[in-house]
Design a protein around this motif. Structure first.
Motif, PDB file in Angstrom:
ATOM      1  N   LEU A   1      -4.072-104.383 -34.007  1.00 36.76           N
ATOM      2  CA  LEU A   1      -3.143-103.254 -33.904  1.00 36.76           C
ATOM      3  C   LEU A   1      -3.235-102.386 -35.157  1.00 36.76           C
ATOM      4  N   ILE A   2      -3.322-103.017 -36.318  1.00 40.42           N
ATOM      5  CA  ILE A   2      -3.450-102.273 -37.570  1.00 40.42           C
ATOM      6  C   ILE A   2      -4.745-101.458 -37.566  1.00 40.42           C
ATOM      7  N   LEU A   3      -5.841-102.095 -37.169  1.00 34.08           N
ATOM      8  CA  LEU A   3      -7.120-101.379 -37.138  1.00 34.08           C
ATOM      9  C   LEU A   3      -7.088-100.225 -36.145  1.00 34.08           C
ATOM     10  N   ASP A   4      -6.429-100.420 -35.003  1.00 40.07           N
ATOM     11  CA  ASP A   4      -6.306 -99.314 -34.050  1.00 40.07           C
ATOM     12  C   ASP A   4      -5.482 -98.179 -34.646  1.00 40.07           C
TER      13      ASP A   4
ATOM     14  N   ILE B   1       1.736-101.965 -44.615  1.00 37.06           N
ATOM     15  CA  ILE B   1       2.719-102.774 -45.359  1.00 37.06           C
ATOM     16  C   ILE B   1       4.003-102.905 -44.543  1.00 37.06           C
ATOM     17  N   GLY B   2       4.486-101.792 -44.025  1.00 39.87           N
ATOM     18  CA  GLY B   2       5.685-101.826 -43.197  1.00 39.87           C
ATOM     19  C   GLY B   2       5.482-102.622 -41.923  1.00 39.87           C
ATOM     20  N   ASN B   3       4.299-102.526 -41.342  1.00 41.67           N
ATOM     21  CA  ASN B   3       4.004-103.280 -40.123  1.00 41.67           C
ATOM     22  C   ASN B   3       3.937-104.775 -40.402  1.00 41.67           C
TER      23      ASN B   3
ATOM     24  N   PHE C   1       2.275 -95.963 -36.600  1.00 44.17           N
ATOM     25  CA  PHE C   1       0.919 -95.758 -36.111  1.00 44.17           C
ATOM     26  C   PHE C   1       0.671 -96.632 -34.887  1.00 44.17           C
ATOM     27  N   CYS C   2       1.597 -96.529 -33.962  1.00 47.24           N
ATOM     28  CA  CYS C   2       1.506 -97.321 -32.728  1.00 47.24           C
ATOM     29  C   CYS C   2       2.028 -96.499 -31.549  1.00 47.24           C
TER      30      CYS C   2
ATOM     31  N   VAL D   1      -1.534 -97.851 -28.589  1.00 47.15           N
ATOM     32  CA  VAL D   1      -1.140 -99.127 -27.989  1.00 47.15           C
ATOM     33  C   VAL D   1      -1.994 -99.430 -26.763  1.00 47.15           C
ATOM     34  N   TYR D   2      -2.282 -98.412 -25.945  1.00 47.98           N
ATOM     35  CA  TYR D   2      -3.100 -98.692 -24.764  1.00 47.98           C
ATOM     36  C   TYR D   2      -4.521 -99.083 -25.163  1.00 47.98           C
ATOM     37  N   ALA D   3      -5.107 -98.382 -26.119  1.00 48.86           N
ATOM     38  CA  ALA D   3      -6.455 -98.741 -26.583  1.00 48.86           C
ATOM     39  C   ALA D   3      -6.460-100.162 -27.140  1.00 48.86           C
TER      40      ALA D   3
END
Length: 188
Positions: free
Chosen positions: A35-38, A96-98, A155-156, A161-163
């Protein structure tokens, strides 16, 4: 072999398509990393992220949320100086927040359970006939995105999110004529 057209001819993309994309991921920490990388991919091509993935893993302590959650300005500056990753302050600070949001949800297993709850615990099998049938976002990815944002993630958006759902095998969007479509379906 008739691969999904997006895999193109780059060996890195082909290997990613043939071994990783769409494979159901059940490990919460790995789901979080992807998710972070996306999120870092937003506005860029996925091949850029794939080529830098190992650099990201080094820069972000193996994507261990427990370590990243305690980061401050010094770590942000270190990442901003690292030419091996995408040097975007907003995305670094979002990571960081994620990490904090991930830990607040309870860590790996609770995060994995949350992710898979959006698809009833099993991958959605779409088998589209063409790339034109593959949506950029869905009602589920929109709802999931909103819930992640409520939990403190950034950043989601629905498209990211779908990708990510496709990449992590929550959704099997390999084209029907791609051999990986049936292979990935059996993994579900």
């Amino acid at each position: 072999m008739t691969r999904c057209a997006w895999a193109g001819s780059d060996p890195i993309y082909i290997a990613y398509h043939d071994t990783e994309w769409g494979v159901p991921e059940r490990d919460g920490r790995a789901l979080w990393e992807k998710l972070i990388l996306d999120g870092f991919q937003a506005g860029l091509s996925w091949i850029t992220i794939l080529k830098k993935r190992e650099n990201f893993r080094t820069a972000f302590n193996g994507f261990r949320p427990e370590a990243i959650a305690d980061w401050g300005e010094a770590e942000v500056l270190r990442c901003l100086a690292d030419p091996g990753i995408i040097r975007h302050r907003g995305k670094i600070e979002a990571t960081i927040g994620n990490a904090r949001a991930y830990l607040a949800l309870g860590g790996a297993q609770p995060f994995a359970d949350l992710c898979w709850s959006y698809v009833g615990g099993q991958p959605v099998q779409n088998a589209p006939a063409s790339m034109q049938e593959v949506p950029a976002a869905t009602e589920v990815s929109t709802r999931f995105s909103k819930d992640l944002k409520k939990a403190g993630f950034k950043f989601c958006g629905p498209t990211i999110v779908y990708a990510w759902m496709q990449a992590c095998g929550l959704v099997n969007d390999h084209l029907a004529n791609c051999p990986r479509c049936a292979e990935v379906a059996r993994m579900g």
